[in-house]
Motif scaffolding. Structure first.
Motif, PDB file in Angstrom:
ATOM      1  N   ASN A  32     -26.354 -10.441 -32.315  1.00 14.48           N
ATOM      2  CA  ASN A  32     -26.975 -11.542 -31.567  1.00 14.48           C
ATOM      3  C   ASN A  32     -28.360 -11.211 -31.018  1.00 14.48           C
ATOM      4  OD1 ASN A  32     -24.973 -13.549 -31.754  1.00 14.48           O
ATOM      5  ND2 ASN A  32     -23.726 -12.534 -30.195  1.00 14.48           N
ATOM      6  N   VAL A  33     -28.934 -10.077 -31.427  1.00 12.98           N
ATOM      7  CA  VAL A  33     -30.209  -9.637 -30.839  1.00 12.98           C
ATOM      8  C   VAL A  33     -31.384  -9.932 -31.755  1.00 12.98           C
ATOM      9  CG1 VAL A  33     -31.484  -7.669 -29.890  1.00 12.98           C
ATOM     10  CG2 VAL A  33     -29.009  -7.846 -29.533  1.00 12.98           C
ATOM     11  N   ARG A  34     -31.307  -9.468 -32.993  1.00 13.72           N
ATOM     12  CA  ARG A  34     -32.431  -9.628 -33.928  1.00 13.72           C
ATOM     13  C   ARG A  34     -31.947  -9.401 -35.360  1.00 13.72           C
ATOM     14  NH1 ARG A  34     -32.958  -4.212 -31.850  1.00 13.72           N
ATOM     15  NH2 ARG A  34     -33.957  -5.017 -29.963  1.00 13.72           N
ATOM     16  N   PRO A  35     -32.703  -9.851 -36.364  1.00 10.92           N
ATOM     17  CA  PRO A  35     -32.384  -9.477 -37.740  1.00 10.92           C
ATOM     18  C   PRO A  35     -32.528  -7.957 -37.907  1.00 10.92           C
ATOM     19  CG  PRO A  35     -33.958 -11.296 -37.679  1.00 10.92           C
ATOM     20  CD  PRO A  35     -33.868 -10.752 -36.290  1.00 10.92           C
ATOM     21  N   PRO A  79     -33.289   0.731 -40.031  1.00  8.55           N
ATOM     22  CA  PRO A  79     -32.470   1.355 -38.986  1.00  8.55           C
ATOM     23  C   PRO A  79     -33.077   1.213 -37.587  1.00  8.55           C
ATOM     24  CG  PRO A  79     -32.538   2.758 -40.915  1.00  8.55           C
ATOM     25  CD  PRO A  79     -33.499   1.629 -41.183  1.00  8.55           C
ATOM     26  N   ALA A  80     -34.399   1.208 -37.489  1.00  8.74           N
ATOM     27  CA  ALA A  80     -35.044   1.087 -36.176  1.00  8.74           C
ATOM     28  C   ALA A  80     -34.675  -0.217 -35.471  1.00  8.74           C
ATOM     29  CB  ALA A  80     -36.563   1.183 -36.338  1.00  8.74           C
ATOM     30  N   ASP A  81     -34.336  -1.250 -36.257  1.00  6.09           N
ATOM     31  CA  ASP A  81     -33.963  -2.530 -35.654  1.00  6.09           C
ATOM     32  C   ASP A  81     -32.618  -2.476 -34.937  1.00  6.09           C
ATOM     33  OD1 ASP A  81     -36.268  -3.924 -36.525  1.00  6.09           O
ATOM     34  OD2 ASP A  81     -35.390  -4.168 -38.513  1.00  6.09           O
ATOM     35  N   LEU A  82     -31.849  -1.433 -35.194  1.00  8.28           N
ATOM     36  CA  LEU A  82     -30.557  -1.277 -34.533  1.00  8.28           C
ATOM     37  C   LEU A  82     -30.683  -0.606 -33.165  1.00  8.28           C
ATOM     38  CD1 LEU A  82     -28.421  -0.176 -37.605  1.00  8.28           C
ATOM     39  CD2 LEU A  82     -27.887  -2.123 -36.124  1.00  8.28           C
ATOM     40  N   SER A  83     -31.864  -0.174 -32.821  1.00 11.24           N
ATOM     41  CA  SER A  83     -32.064   0.581 -31.580  1.00 11.24           C
ATOM     42  C   SER A  83     -31.505  -0.170 -30.371  1.00 11.24           C
ATOM     43  CB  SER A  83     -33.559   0.854 -31.380  1.00 11.24           C
ATOM     44  OG  SER A  83     -33.766   1.578 -30.187  1.00 11.24           O
ATOM     45  N   GLY A  84     -30.588   0.489 -29.672  1.00 13.27           N
ATOM     46  CA  GLY A  84     -30.029  -0.057 -28.437  1.00 13.27           C
ATOM     47  C   GLY A  84     -28.975  -1.131 -28.608  1.00 13.27           C
ATOM     48  N   ILE A  85     -28.696  -1.570 -29.834  1.00 11.31           N
ATOM     49  CA  ILE A  85     -27.720  -2.643 -30.041  1.00 11.31           C
ATOM     50  C   ILE A  85     -26.302  -2.100 -29.850  1.00 11.31           C
ATOM     51  CG2 ILE A  85     -26.668  -4.098 -31.839  1.00 11.31           C
ATOM     52  CD1 ILE A  85     -29.444  -4.821 -32.768  1.00 11.31           C
ATOM     53  N   LYS A 142     -25.067   5.950 -34.670  1.00 13.91           N
ATOM     54  CA  LYS A 142     -25.867   6.672 -33.679  1.00 13.91           C
ATOM     55  C   LYS A 142     -27.124   7.228 -34.325  1.00 13.91           C
ATOM     56  CE  LYS A 142     -22.664   8.233 -30.085  1.00 13.91           C
ATOM     57  NZ  LYS A 142     -21.939   9.401 -29.536  1.00 13.91           N
ATOM     58  N   SER A 143     -26.972   7.753 -35.556  1.00 15.34           N
ATOM     59  CA  SER A 143     -28.136   8.312 -36.239  1.00 15.34           C
ATOM     60  C   SER A 143     -29.160   7.220 -36.582  1.00 15.34           C
ATOM     61  CB  SER A 143     -27.712   9.057 -37.512  1.00 15.34           C
ATOM     62  OG  SER A 143     -27.347   8.169 -38.543  1.00 15.34           O
ATOM     63  N   TYR A 144     -28.693   5.961 -36.684  1.00 13.36           N
ATOM     64  CA  TYR A 144     -29.597   4.839 -36.930  1.00 13.36           C
ATOM     65  C   TYR A 144     -30.219   4.308 -35.638  1.00 13.36           C
ATOM     66  CZ  TYR A 144     -27.377   4.383 -41.598  1.00 13.36           C
ATOM     67  OH  TYR A 144     -26.899   4.592 -42.866  1.00 13.36           O
ATOM     68  N   GLY A 145     -29.705   4.757 -34.483  1.00 15.05           N
ATOM     69  CA  GLY A 145     -30.266   4.331 -33.200  1.00 15.05           C
ATOM     70  C   GLY A 145     -29.454   3.293 -32.458  1.00 15.05           C
ATOM     71  N   ALA A 146     -28.323   2.862 -33.030  1.00 14.65           N
ATOM     72  CA  ALA A 146     -27.472   1.881 -32.360  1.00 14.65           C
ATOM     73  C   ALA A 146     -26.620   2.546 -31.281  1.00 14.65           C
ATOM     74  CB  ALA A 146     -26.577   1.178 -33.380  1.00 14.65           C
ATOM     75  N   GLN A 158     -28.504 -16.787 -39.507  1.00 15.77           N
ATOM     76  CA  GLN A 158     -29.772 -16.402 -40.130  1.00 15.77           C
ATOM     77  C   GLN A 158     -29.495 -15.161 -40.978  1.00 15.77           C
ATOM     78  OE1 GLN A 158     -33.292 -16.361 -37.603  1.00 15.77           O
ATOM     79  NE2 GLN A 158     -32.205 -17.553 -36.049  1.00 15.77           N
ATOM     80  N   ILE A 159     -29.768 -15.259 -42.264  1.00 13.57           N
ATOM     81  CA  ILE A 159     -29.379 -14.206 -43.210  1.00 13.57           C
ATOM     82  C   ILE A 159     -30.607 -13.517 -43.757  1.00 13.57           C
ATOM     83  CG2 ILE A 159     -28.145 -13.729 -45.361  1.00 13.57           C
ATOM     84  CD1 ILE A 159     -26.455 -16.250 -44.795  1.00 13.57           C
ATOM     85  N   ASN A 160     -30.565 -12.193 -43.791  1.00 10.63           N
ATOM     86  CA  ASN A 160     -31.680 -11.434 -44.375  1.00 10.63           C
ATOM     87  C   ASN A 160     -31.164 -10.225 -45.143  1.00 10.63           C
ATOM     88  OD1 ASN A 160     -31.266 -10.163 -41.489  1.00 10.63           O
ATOM     89  ND2 ASN A 160     -32.388  -8.615 -42.671  1.00 10.63           N
ATOM     90  N   GLU A 161     -31.980  -9.722 -46.055  1.00  6.75           N
ATOM     91  CA  GLU A 161     -31.711  -8.466 -46.763  1.00  6.75           C
ATOM     92  C   GLU A 161     -32.306  -7.321 -45.944  1.00  6.75           C
ATOM     93  OE1 GLU A 161     -30.171  -8.196 -49.761  1.00  6.75           O
ATOM     94  OE2 GLU A 161     -30.091 -10.311 -50.372  1.00  6.75           O
ATOM     95  N   VAL A 162     -31.719  -6.141 -46.055  1.00  6.75           N
ATOM     96  CA  VAL A 162     -32.273  -4.972 -45.365  1.00  6.75           C
ATOM     97  C   VAL A 162     -33.153  -4.167 -46.322  1.00  6.75           C
ATOM     98  CG1 VAL A 162     -30.205  -4.839 -43.917  1.00  6.75           C
ATOM     99  CG2 VAL A 162     -30.402  -3.335 -45.929  1.00  6.75           C
ATOM    100  N   ASP A 163     -33.934  -3.269 -45.746  1.00  2.02           N
ATOM    101  CA  ASP A 163     -34.691  -2.296 -46.531  1.00  2.02           C
ATOM    102  C   ASP A 163     -33.712  -1.169 -46.886  1.00  2.02           C
ATOM    103  OD1 ASP A 163     -36.232  -0.185 -47.472  1.00  2.02           O
ATOM    104  OD2 ASP A 163     -37.867  -0.524 -46.043  1.00  2.02           O
TER     105      ASP A 163
END
Length: 326
Positions: A151-154, A158-164, A179-183, A285-290
């Protein structure tokens, strides 16, 4: 007169024994999948096919939706013999570290690859490991390729997972990976996830599409990021009660579990396609990841697996050897 009474009692006892022996054996098959999930679909089809073959000698009765407990509880009930069959997935890495093979990101290329891994790695190497821990695997079905919702962002990198705050299944490896991805990952039973997302106790979760949709998590999530970060099999698993069943019943249960393996893979692919359309219609909202960014960020979890799991490198090498030519 006395001998007549004794004879009548003996006949009554024999009749009672005959009645007891004719009673149908009930096979309790428990899983955590909600109605319309892949787990529910394949388990019900399995019960139908097995029961036709058993013809009243025994009957498989399916208990879905975590009715008899979450994955960890079901493993305990298999050990106690109060549940006869269950369908654990990720939680098997808590049974033995070798099962963390299926916690390695982007290791399984597609379902054809998984079928080869099932036959050439899981059966010869992981079945005996499970047996040594008191679990008897009789078939390998599917949980599926996992995707991230939140519910935070697309989520694109991995940086987009920070703090989620991300719900993950029970088991240490998925925690390590995210955890290694930053979540900020937290293990939680599937039955608790809807409320955790609804109340904001968790921001997101990761599951195969069908499991997500069947659990109605799209109702409390905004973003779906198609990551395919892990493929998780599901293991049709027996426990303490297995050897108490008649041999013919065991043969039917095992043969039918193997017979269902291609069906599980076919249904998984079909339901993925159908469910993605439903997710889009639900307004996510659907997106592909890198993908490469996630692969690059996954090195620490591979390093840990190779270091901590006996034979880990050899298993990885074998799985990669079976990968389709690019």
């Amino acid at each position: 007169m006395k001998s007549l009474k004794v004879g009548l009692v003996a006949l009554a006892l024999l009749a009672g024994v005959g009645h007891a022996s004719a009673q149908e054996i009930q096979i309790k098959f428990a899983h955590v999948g909600e109605p319309d999930s892949l787990f529910a679909d394949v388990a019900q089809e399995y019960a139908k096919r097995a029961n036709e073959k058993l013809a009243g000698e025994a009957k498989v009765v399916v208990y879905g939706s975590s009715q008899l407990g979450g994955d960890s509880e079901l493993l305990k009930k298999l050990k106690l013999g109060t549940v006869d069959l269950a369908l654990p997935s990720t939680v098997m890495s808590s049974v033995a570290p070798q099962f963390a093979l299926f916690e390695m990101p982007y290791l399984i290329a597609d379902r054809d690859h998984m079928a080869k891994v099932r036959d050439e790695v899981v059966r010869p190497q992981l079945y005996p490991v499970a047996e040594s821990r008191g679990y008897h695997i009789i078939g390998v079905w599917e949980n599926g390729f996992r995707q991230i919702t939140n519910n935070v962002r697309p989520i694109k990198t991995p940086a987009d997972l920070s703090g989620i705050k991300l719900r993950v299944p029970q088991g240490v490896w998925r925690v390590e990976m995210f955890k290694s991805y930053g979540a900020n990952p937290s293990p939680m039973a599937l039955s608790e996830v809807f409320v955790a997302l609804q109340t904001g106790a968790m921001d997101g979760q990761e599951n195969p599409l069908v499991q997500t949709y069947a659990s109605r998590l799209q109702e409390v999530q905004k973003y779906l990021s198609l990551s395919d970060h892990i493929y998780t099999p599901a293991f049709v698993t027996a426990g303490m009660s297995w050897n108490r069943l008649p041999q013919h019943v065991r043969d039917v249960l095992q043969e039918t579990a193997v017979e269902m393996e291609p069906y599980a893979l076919e249904q998984g692919a079909k339901l993925d396609e159908e469910t993605l359309a439903k997710m889009r219609d639900a307004g996510l909202q659907i997106n592909e990841v890198d993908r490469q960014a996630f692969i690059d960020a996954s090195k620490p979890v591979y390093d840990k697996f190779i270091k901590d799991v006996d034979g880990g490198q050899e298993m990885l090498d074998k799985v990669r050897e079976l990968q389709p030519a690019s």
